[in-house]
Design a protein around this motif. Sequence first.
Motif, short mmCIF file in Angstrom:
data_model
loop_
_atom_site.label_atom_id
_atom_site.label_comp_id
_atom_site.label_asym_id
_atom_site.label_seq_id
_atom_site.Cartn_x
_atom_site.Cartn_y
_atom_site.Cartn_z
N UNK A 136 14.42 -3.78 -16.87
CA UNK A 136 12.88 -4.37 -16.55
C UNK A 136 12.32 -5.26 -17.61
N UNK A 137 12.28 -4.53 -18.63
CA UNK A 137 11.76 -5.05 -19.90
C UNK A 137 12.34 -6.39 -20.31
N UNK A 138 13.57 -6.27 -20.40
CA UNK A 138 14.52 -7.34 -20.88
C UNK A 138 14.45 -8.47 -19.86
N UNK A 157 -2.30 3.14 -8.27
CA UNK A 157 -2.40 3.31 -9.73
C UNK A 157 -1.27 2.84 -10.67
N UNK A 158 -0.07 2.56 -10.09
CA UNK A 158 0.98 1.80 -10.65
C UNK A 158 0.64 0.25 -10.61
N UNK A 159 0.05 -0.25 -9.44
CA UNK A 159 -0.33 -1.73 -9.60
C UNK A 159 -1.51 -1.63 -10.71
N UNK A 160 -2.27 -0.98 -10.64
CA UNK A 160 -3.25 -1.05 -11.85
C UNK A 160 -2.54 -1.15 -12.93
N UNK A 161 -1.89 -0.20 -13.43
CA UNK A 161 -1.26 -0.09 -14.74
C UNK A 161 -0.71 -1.52 -15.13
N UNK A 162 0.02 -2.04 -14.06
CA UNK A 162 0.63 -3.36 -14.24
C UNK A 162 -0.07 -4.45 -14.60
N UNK A 184 9.35 -8.20 -17.91
CA UNK A 184 8.24 -7.79 -18.90
C UNK A 184 7.75 -6.32 -18.68
N UNK A 185 6.95 -5.98 -19.80
CA UNK A 185 6.62 -4.50 -19.63
C UNK A 185 6.03 -4.01 -18.23
N UNK A 186 5.01 -5.05 -17.87
CA UNK A 186 4.19 -4.36 -16.54
C UNK A 186 5.26 -4.20 -15.37
N UNK A 187 6.35 -4.62 -15.58
CA UNK A 187 7.29 -4.54 -14.34
C UNK A 187 7.86 -3.20 -14.27
N UNK A 188 7.51 -2.21 -15.39
CA UNK A 188 8.03 -0.76 -15.13
C UNK A 188 7.22 -0.24 -13.95
N UNK A 204 7.14 -2.80 -26.64
CA UNK A 204 7.00 -3.94 -25.88
C UNK A 204 5.36 -3.85 -25.70
N UNK A 205 4.99 -2.70 -25.05
CA UNK A 205 3.58 -2.41 -24.87
C UNK A 205 2.72 -2.51 -26.08
#
Length: 389
Positions: free
Chosen positions: A157-159, A88-93, A162-166, A35-36
């Motif tokens: 979460x991806x299903x 950092x998690x928020x920035x990754x998303x 979307x992938x940012x939610x991981x 997905x990413x």
Amino acid sequence: MAQARTNPWLVLVVLTSGFFMILLDTTIVNVAIPAMSAGLNTTLDQILWVLNAYILVYAVLLITAGRLGDLYGQRNLFAIGLFVFTVASALCGISQNATELIAFRILQGIGGAILTPQTLSIITTLFPPERRGAAFGVWGGVAGLATIAGPTVGGALITYFSWPWIFFINVPIGIAALIATFLIIPDVRPGRRHGWDIVGVILATVGLFAVVFGLIEGQRYNWGEIASYGITIPEVIVGGVVIILVFLFWERFQPEPLLPLTLFRERNFAVANWIAAAISFGMLSLFLPVTIYLQSVRGFSALTAGLTFAPMSLTSMLVAPFAGRLADKIGGKYILLSGISLFTIGFGLVTYVAGPDSTWLTFLVPAIVAGAGMGMTFAPMTTVAMRNI
């Protein structure tokens, strides 16, 4: 030394909440790779660095972060690590390309490395020896559960999102844990002032970086020369090993070493560390190819691929607390031996039954066996390692 101002079991809940997020992120990315790659329109090599950058920085900085806790207080460093990891998690998303995502994953790894060693230090301080088995059982159970729950949580979460939610999923948990840190965890500090071994920090960091980098990038460069830098992967790894040996020699003559080598005179501590390294190596190295296999070869959705190993997580979660309590009563040796055996059999069966026509049912029994083994391994292993420390 400061006294705990609250129930140590509540402290354990806060510690394991933060620790759970850190270890979850070592495997949650695996199931999100397709997905990413599509979402960021990038290559597999770059996406793999999203996983590897986190693990590399996390592994390299653990020893240094442990000493920072001695110097400035374990609670303070736990809070700093939790804050860095959450931001950092928020920035990754919200990353817009692979380069940004890799950079923020490095920041995540820094936060995780700062947080992790403080958890064991605080548990050892707050719990008396006769109750540490159960506490370490919970800690070890969370460690095992987080690692194997990553694909399941990530798939869901991806299903459905979307992938940012991981990555976004860490933000509310991190904020809640950060508030609870200052409300519940006491500011426990050592009774004496610790020194700062700068040479040891440099040697450990450079040596670990070289070894881990070489192992991660070896396949990419076909275990040969690294682009046009005139150095080969084996030379990087050997150089890292030599620097680590120099670090160990240096530490022998320090009045307050960064890594007290006398700890390894305790046989249980030394053996448990070797077991932890072997199990982590086997577990993490299996999850990535199996997850890619389930989605790319078998055509499973991210959710189905994650749920395939959900029985492993559930079994480990159920077994670990009982294994920890039993280790307090009868000792952890035979529980640990049984756990390692089941873990090996379970993971061996996973690779044996994987084929072009495998379904999720094919992996059910192997996943349960491996989960039981992990539940009986992480909890007593930590108890055995730390009992006489």
